[in-house]
Design a protein around this motif. Structure first.
Motif, mmCIF file in Angstrom:
data_model
loop_
_atom_site.group_PDB
_atom_site.id
_atom_site.type_symbol
_atom_site.label_atom_id
_atom_site.label_comp_id
_atom_site.label_asym_id
_atom_site.label_seq_id
_atom_site.Cartn_x
_atom_site.Cartn_y
_atom_site.Cartn_z
ATOM 1 N N THR A 261 0.989 -1.205 0.114
ATOM 2 C CA THR A 261 0.168 -0.117 -0.386
ATOM 3 C C THR A 261 0.920 1.282 -0.065
ATOM 4 O O THR A 261 0.454 2.027 -0.671
ATOM 5 C CB THR A 261 -1.119 0.009 1.097
ATOM 6 N N VAL B 88 -2.843 2.742 4.726
ATOM 7 C CA VAL B 88 -4.488 2.866 4.478
ATOM 8 C C VAL B 88 -4.822 4.474 4.232
ATOM 9 O O VAL B 88 -5.571 4.528 3.290
ATOM 10 C CB VAL B 88 -5.011 2.668 6.137
ATOM 11 N N THR C 40 -3.941 5.558 0.816
ATOM 12 C CA THR C 40 -5.047 4.733 -0.179
ATOM 13 C C THR C 40 -6.229 5.274 -0.147
ATOM 14 O O THR C 40 -6.941 5.334 -1.082
ATOM 15 C CB THR C 40 -4.741 3.074 0.131
ATOM 16 N N LEU C 41 -7.051 5.407 1.025
ATOM 17 C CA LEU C 41 -8.184 5.803 1.158
ATOM 18 C C LEU C 41 -8.093 7.263 1.595
ATOM 19 O O LEU C 41 -7.411 7.664 2.230
ATOM 20 C CB LEU C 41 -9.088 4.733 2.167
ATOM 21 N N ALA D 258 -8.614 -1.096 2.046
ATOM 22 C CA ALA D 258 -7.224 -0.208 1.606
ATOM 23 C C ALA D 258 -6.711 -1.457 0.608
ATOM 24 O O ALA D 258 -5.827 -0.955 -0.052
ATOM 25 C CB ALA D 258 -6.656 0.154 2.752
#
Length: 438
Positions: A171, A244, A247-248, A264
């Motif tokens: 990620t 996380v 990514t979001l 995520a």
């Protein structure tokens, strides 16, 4: 003699550290990202880092105390050394017992949420059922003995940390740096307030102090296990939070609630990644429940043996190999009640406040013992101030908006004081014991 009484010196340093890592990772990263994100936004990684620093200061204090006073009573032994076996130690004993039960309940709720997402389309009733089932299963495991706990915990922690490491690398490699831009962070007050929530994710390091009874050389091994567990947990938390929130968006993390990590994983790993993170969450939260219940036996037996708890807490139901320690049964029952009647965020807030109170009192006790332990006074003062400031900010920024949680906190404090006062009176006046000094 109880089964636990025959199982001495079972743990290695790594196994003791894994008890803490299992409790911390399961209690925090899967359960709290959404709640912490609602307060600190994309700065959650910074909140975890600061909470880890406070935990490290407390860890230094606990390690020094554990080296000087290794005991199955863990933190409570340190309190009694600093304050004597009076009401301060007695009330804090009940608070610590409650805090461990709260940690257990929170991660059990998280387990239930993930399990219901897989098996019952996020049905709220089934979430509570699954949460109760994992508590009952881990209670049975802890009744078997500490060696079984250590073996299961080692497997769970190895699997969880390995998968989270892969998740973090993937990620972070594909994240959008703009989502983590400091210009989007909330104010300092909000970030400080969120530290109390993220600090809850580090409560497992306190569990390490109770492994002293199972370590061949606690004076050397306990500090190593303490700092190793904190280093692993902090690294995992910060890396995963960056992955996380890189990514979001913050709103997406909050909306996904307890399944933020799984959501995520989707952009880069697809549905397989989502499924993998759900499975990892189930493993992790199972390990956290296991770790949270672990101290109940040694803690209860120690406190019953020293007269802080009624003798019944040091006894067990059954005979021979089929024994269920009453302390373990009491903590499991308390956790089950919380699972049935409280939501995840309220349990987390309640646990954070209680734990900060307990840790502040332990550090205060250490200030009275620092010449014996050889701890640096300035480190203890900073540890105490940082913990107290976090608690005060949390109360004025978070608990004021959660009246039910605030009432529950006051109730736990009052009930702890009433139980201790009642038991002390009964013991000192009906059993002919010498009254304790407050």
């Amino acid at each position: 003699m109880s089964r636990t009484g025959t199982e001495k010196k079972q743990f290695t340093t790594m196994q003791a550290a894994f008890i803490g890592v299992g409790s911390m990772v399961g209690a925090g990263i899967f359960a709290l990202l959404g709640a912490a994100g609602a307060v600190a936004g994309a700065a959650v990684w910074l909140s975890f880092l600061l909470a880890g620093a406070i935990a490290a200061l407390q860890g230094y204090s606990f390690a020094k105390l554990g080296t000087k006073f290794p005991s199955a009573g863990g933190m409570l032994e340190y309190l009694s050394r600093g304050f004597g076996r009076g009401h301060v130690t007695g009330i804090t004993s009940w608070l610590l017992f409650a805090a461990n039960g709260i940690v257990c309940a929170m991660v059990a709720v998280s387990f239930g949420n993930y399990a219901s997402a897989v098996f019952s389309d996020k049905n709220a009733t089934w979430a509570k059922v699954f949460g109760c089932v994992v508590i009952l299963a881990m209670t049975a495991l802890n009744a078997v003995g500490s060696k079984a706990v250590a073996r299961v915990q080692a497997v769970i922690v190895n699997v969880v940390v390995a998968i989270l490491a892969v998740f973090a690398v993937v990620t972070i490699a594909n994240m959008q740096p703009s989502l983590l831009a400091p210009s989007g962070y909330p104010g300092v007050q909000d970030i400080v307030s969120s530290i109390a929530l993220t600090f809850f994710a580090f409560l497992g390091f306190g569990v390490v102090t109770f492994t002293a009874k199972d370590l061949p050389d606690p004076g050397r091994q306990l500090p190593r296990a303490m700092f190793l567990s904190l280093a692993i947990a902090t690294t995992v938390y910060v890396a995963v939070a960056l992955g996380v929130f890189g990514t979001l968006t913050v709103d997406e993390v909050i909306a996904s609630g307890g399944t933020a990590l799984a959501e995520a994983a989707k952009p880069t790993l697809g549905d397989a990644g989502y499924a993998l993170m759900v499975i990892t969450a189930l493993f992790s939260t199972t390990g956290a429940v296991n770790s949270a219940l672990y101290p109940s036996i040694g803690l209860s037996q120690h406190l019953a043996g020293t007269g802080q708890f009624p003798p019944v807490f040091g006894r067990s139901l059954g005979h021979g190999r089929r024994q269920l320690p009453n302390g373990l049964l009491a903590m499991a029952t308390f956790s089950l009640v919380l699972v049935l009647f409280f939501g995840l965020n309220r349990i987390a807030s309640l646990g954070s406040a209680v734990a900060l109170v307990v840790f502040s009192l332990v550090t205060l006790a250490h200030l009275r013992l620092h010449r014996e332990t050889g701890a640096h006074l300035w480190v203890l003062v900073i540890a105490l101030l940082s913990t107290v400031v976090t608690l005060v900010v949390f109360c004025f920024t978070t608990l004021v908006d959660e009246p039910v949680t605030a009432v529950a906190l006051v109730a736990i404090l009052v009930v702890s004081a009433v139980i201790d006062t009642g038991w002390t009176y009964r013991r000192d006046h009906h059993h002919g014991a010498t009254p304790r000094v407050a």
